[in-house]
Design a protein around this motif. Structure first.
Motif, PDB file in Angstrom:
ATOM      1  N   LEU A 213       0.965  -1.419   0.320  1.00 20.19           N
ATOM      2  CA  LEU A 213      -0.350   0.309  -0.192  1.00 20.19           C
ATOM      3  C   LEU A 213       1.166   1.449   0.033  1.00 20.19           C
ATOM      4  N   HIS A 214       1.612   1.540   0.563  1.00 22.66           N
ATOM      5  CA  HIS A 214       2.569   2.530   0.504  1.00 22.66           C
ATOM      6  C   HIS A 214       3.091   2.580  -0.731  1.00 22.66           C
ATOM      7  N   SER A 215       3.417   1.430  -1.540  1.00 19.62           N
ATOM      8  CA  SER A 215       4.161   1.875  -2.732  1.00 19.62           C
ATOM      9  C   SER A 215       2.629   2.636  -4.081  1.00 19.62           C
ATOM     10  N   LEU A 216       1.811   2.524  -2.937  1.00 21.42           N
ATOM     11  CA  LEU A 216       1.233   3.951  -4.091  1.00 21.42           C
ATOM     12  C   LEU A 216       1.599   5.753  -3.837  1.00 21.42           C
ATOM     13  N   GLY A 217       2.069   5.413  -2.916  1.00 18.22           N
ATOM     14  CA  GLY A 217       2.798   6.984  -3.011  1.00 18.22           C
ATOM     15  C   GLY A 217       2.047   7.797  -1.843  1.00 18.22           C
ATOM     16  N   HIS A 218       0.864   7.328  -0.724  1.00 13.69           N
ATOM     17  CA  HIS A 218      -0.294   8.073   0.007  1.00 13.69           C
ATOM     18  C   HIS A 218       0.350   7.684   0.492  1.00 13.69           C
ATOM     19  N   PRO A 219       0.266   8.767   2.132  1.00 14.71           N
ATOM     20  CA  PRO A 219       0.198   8.089   3.532  1.00 14.71           C
ATOM     21  C   PRO A 219      -1.307   7.095   3.833  1.00 14.71           C
ATOM     22  N   VAL A 220      -0.671   6.312   4.973  1.00 16.17           N
ATOM     23  CA  VAL A 220      -1.439   4.733   5.022  1.00 16.17           C
ATOM     24  C   VAL A 220      -2.102   4.669   6.664  1.00 16.17           C
ATOM     25  N   LEU A 221      -3.410   5.216   6.396  1.00 16.59           N
ATOM     26  CA  LEU A 221      -3.634   4.903   8.375  1.00 16.59           C
ATOM     27  C   LEU A 221      -4.040   3.760   8.253  1.00 16.59           C
ATOM     28  N   VAL A 222      -3.825   2.978   9.221  1.00 18.52           N
ATOM     29  CA  VAL A 222      -4.527   1.512  10.154  1.00 18.52           C
ATOM     30  C   VAL A 222      -5.513   1.569  10.790  1.00 18.52           C
ATOM     31  N   GLY A 223      -6.655   1.065  10.991  1.00 25.40           N
ATOM     32  CA  GLY A 223      -7.588   0.720  11.839  1.00 25.40           C
ATOM     33  C   GLY A 223      -7.445  -0.700  12.503  1.00 25.40           C
ATOM     34  N   PRO A 224      -7.098  -1.207  13.284  1.00 23.08           N
ATOM     35  CA  PRO A 224      -7.118  -2.293  13.991  1.00 23.08           C
ATOM     36  C   PRO A 224      -7.659  -2.066  15.061  1.00 23.08           C
ATOM     37  N   SER A 225      -8.290  -1.386  15.910  1.00 17.62           N
ATOM     38  CA  SER A 225      -8.564  -1.024  17.007  1.00 17.62           C
ATOM     39  C   SER A 225     -10.291  -2.166  17.461  1.00 17.62           C
ATOM     40  N   ARG A 226      -9.372  -2.765  18.005  1.00 21.40           N
ATOM     41  CA  ARG A 226     -10.942  -3.767  18.712  1.00 21.40           C
ATOM     42  C   ARG A 226     -11.496  -4.805  17.936  1.00 21.40           C
ATOM     43  N   LYS A 227     -11.128  -5.069  16.509  1.00 21.64           N
ATOM     44  CA  LYS A 227     -10.900  -5.494  15.587  1.00 21.64           C
ATOM     45  C   LYS A 227     -11.374  -7.473  14.929  1.00 21.64           C
ATOM     46  N   ARG A 228     -12.176  -7.784  14.237  1.00 22.52           N
ATOM     47  CA  ARG A 228     -12.860  -9.023  14.804  1.00 22.52           C
ATOM     48  C   ARG A 228     -12.053 -10.222  14.418  1.00 22.52           C
ATOM     49  N   PHE A 229     -10.797  -9.388  13.908  1.00 20.28           N
ATOM     50  CA  PHE A 229      -9.858 -11.099  13.640  1.00 20.28           C
ATOM     51  C   PHE A 229      -8.645 -10.851  14.779  1.00 20.28           C
ATOM     52  N   LEU A 230      -9.067 -10.348  15.863  1.00 17.50           N
ATOM     53  CA  LEU A 230      -7.963  -9.782  16.584  1.00 17.50           C
ATOM     54  C   LEU A 230      -8.779 -11.092  18.002  1.00 17.50           C
ATOM     55  N   VAL A 258       2.735  -1.661  13.184  1.00 18.67           N
ATOM     56  CA  VAL A 258       2.385  -1.158  11.725  1.00 18.67           C
ATOM     57  C   VAL A 258       2.782   0.317  11.831  1.00 18.67           C
ATOM     58  N   ALA A 259       2.786   0.862  13.542  1.00 18.48           N
ATOM     59  CA  ALA A 259       3.306   1.977  13.366  1.00 18.48           C
ATOM     60  C   ALA A 259       5.136   1.720  12.821  1.00 18.48           C
ATOM     61  N   ALA A 260       5.385   1.039  13.042  1.00 14.69           N
ATOM     62  CA  ALA A 260       7.231   0.653  12.544  1.00 14.69           C
ATOM     63  C   ALA A 260       7.196   0.246  11.560  1.00 14.69           C
ATOM     64  N   ARG A 261       5.848   0.103  11.024  1.00 12.74           N
ATOM     65  CA  ARG A 261       6.517  -0.437   8.825  1.00 12.74           C
ATOM     66  C   ARG A 261       5.622   0.792   8.538  1.00 12.74           C
ATOM     67  N   GLY A 262       5.264   2.224   8.842  1.00 14.06           N
ATOM     68  CA  GLY A 262       5.576   2.775   8.233  1.00 14.06           C
ATOM     69  C   GLY A 262       4.118   3.867   7.986  1.00 14.06           C
ATOM     70  N   ALA A 263       3.210   3.076   9.100  1.00 15.80           N
ATOM     71  CA  ALA A 263       1.343   3.900   9.283  1.00 15.80           C
ATOM     72  C   ALA A 263       1.615   4.848   9.602  1.00 15.80           C
ATOM     73  N   TRP A 264       1.184   6.230   8.716  1.00 19.56           N
ATOM     74  CA  TRP A 264       1.095   7.213   8.751  1.00 19.56           C
ATOM     75  C   TRP A 264       0.064   7.484  10.146  1.00 19.56           C
ATOM     76  N   ALA A 265      -0.868   6.967  10.758  1.00 16.24           N
ATOM     77  CA  ALA A 265      -1.951   7.290  11.645  1.00 16.24           C
ATOM     78  C   ALA A 265      -2.614   5.542  12.099  1.00 16.24           C
ATOM     79  N   VAL A 266      -3.134   5.607  12.931  1.00 17.37           N
ATOM     80  CA  VAL A 266      -3.620   4.502  13.997  1.00 17.37           C
ATOM     81  C   VAL A 266      -4.827   5.205  14.383  1.00 17.37           C
ATOM     82  N   ARG A 267      -5.522   4.184  13.610  1.00 16.05           N
ATOM     83  CA  ARG A 267      -7.633   4.128  14.956  1.00 16.05           C
ATOM     84  C   ARG A 267      -7.417   3.840  16.168  1.00 16.05           C
ATOM     85  N   VAL A 268      -8.138   3.945  17.310  1.00 15.46           N
ATOM     86  CA  VAL A 268      -7.970   3.258  17.793  1.00 15.46           C
ATOM     87  C   VAL A 268      -8.547   4.112  18.877  1.00 15.46           C
ATOM     88  N   HIS A 269      -9.344   3.049  19.824  1.00  9.64           N
ATOM     89  CA  HIS A 269      -9.656   3.222  21.166  1.00  9.64           C
ATOM     90  C   HIS A 269      -9.346   3.956  22.155  1.00  9.64           C
TER      91      HIS A 269
END
Length: 296
Positions: A213-230, A258-269
């Motif tokens: 996703l980073h290769s698309l050239g835009h900042p990436v936000l990841v929203g893993p907070s409390r999701k079903r897969f966890l 994901v922060a260590a892997r370059g995420a621009w932001a994380v969306r969390v509770h």
């Protein structure tokens, strides 16, 4: 996790550039949120929660008035605005940088007028044909998420041959459409849409290959907070997924990765814990950050 092929882009026109992954705190003004069960549905409670997140140190607040949990039905635009506008107005007065979580252009327009400075559209411009023209006109940052359909039937759309390649391609198509509609490329933020038309296996593949996703050239936000897969990963001996409020430790572990892997932001509770996590990730990734933050 895969090695990054390109340097992550952290610059978004209209927002300050941080030297670490940003933290976006969630303010759900809904009666049926999967994560808090409607705890902040009343405006007073939502405003108080937003102020708590600001005190904890979040960079942005994401305010939404329509649940996007699996199976959720849509609410009228008037109800969505009734829920969020007073909250946005109050939090903006306190200096919060607010993202409005909506798929409707008319709601986004009212929210921006009330003080929101970012539009977070989980449909990536697909739910409302007026959204892209509005964002282009407003000249605000735009979070464009990977989406295949509304919550009521999105699980049936979780069919992929190669989820990473297909999500990347579909996001690239949505970006092209957004730019063609007048949104400046340097205002676009991408979100892989964890849990939206994705199985748990798909979510894990995506967080393990953020480089694509980073290769698309835009900042990436990841929203893993409390999701079903966890919840499914942490299922008990009976096979029942761990309840959403009990997934915060796992969320923070993933936030760090994901922060260590370059995420621009994380969306969390769990904001305070996430802020600690992104600071740790920044210090490990760049020792100069630790020095700037007060280390020796």
């Amino acid at each position: 996790m895969a090695v990054l092929a390109t340097r992550p882009n952290r610059r978004v026109t209209g927002l300050a550039e941080l030297d670490r992954c940003a933290v976006m705190g969630v303010v759900n003004v809904t009666p049926d949120s999967f994560s808090d069960g409607g705890r902040y549905f009343e405006p007073r409670a939502a405003i108080a929660h937003g102020l708590e997140l600001l005190t904890a140190g979040v960079d942005y607040l994401d305010v939404g008035g329509e649940s996007t949990r699996p199976g959720a039905l849509r609410v009228p635009a008037e109800e969505e605005m009734r829920r969020i506008v007073p909250v946005i107005e109050a939090l903006a007065r306190e200096g919060a940088i607010i993202s409005v979580d909506t798929m409707r252009a008319q709601v986004a327009r009212r929210a921006v007028a009330a003080g929101a400075r970012i539009v977070n559209d989980v449909s990536g411009g697909q739910a409302d044909p007026e959204m892209i023209p509005f964002v282009a006109e407003a000249q605000v940052p735009y979070i464009l998420m990977h989406w295949r359909g509304h919550s009521v039937d999105m699980n049936s759309r979780a069919v992929y041959g190669d989820v990473v390649a297909e999500v990347r391609r579909e996001l690239a198509e949505r970006v092209e459409r957004a730019v063609g509609g007048g949104i400046a490329p340097d205002r676009i933020i991408l979100d892989p849409g964890l849990g939206f038309a994705k199985t748990a296996a798909h979510d894990w593949e995506l967080v393990g290959h953020l480089d694509e996703l980073h290769s698309l050239g835009h900042p990436v936000l990841v929203g893993p907070s409390r999701k079903r897969f966890l919840g499914r990963l942490l299922a008990g001996p009976d096979g029942e997924p761990r309840p959403a409020p009990e997934r915060d430790v796992a969320t923070i572990a993933l936030v760090t990765l994901v922060a260590a892997r370059g995420a621009w932001a994380v969306r969390v509770h769990a904001a305070a814990e996430a802020i600690d996590a992104v600071r740790v990730a920044a210090a490990v990734g760049d020792p100069r950050y630790a020095k700037r933050a007060g280390g020796r």
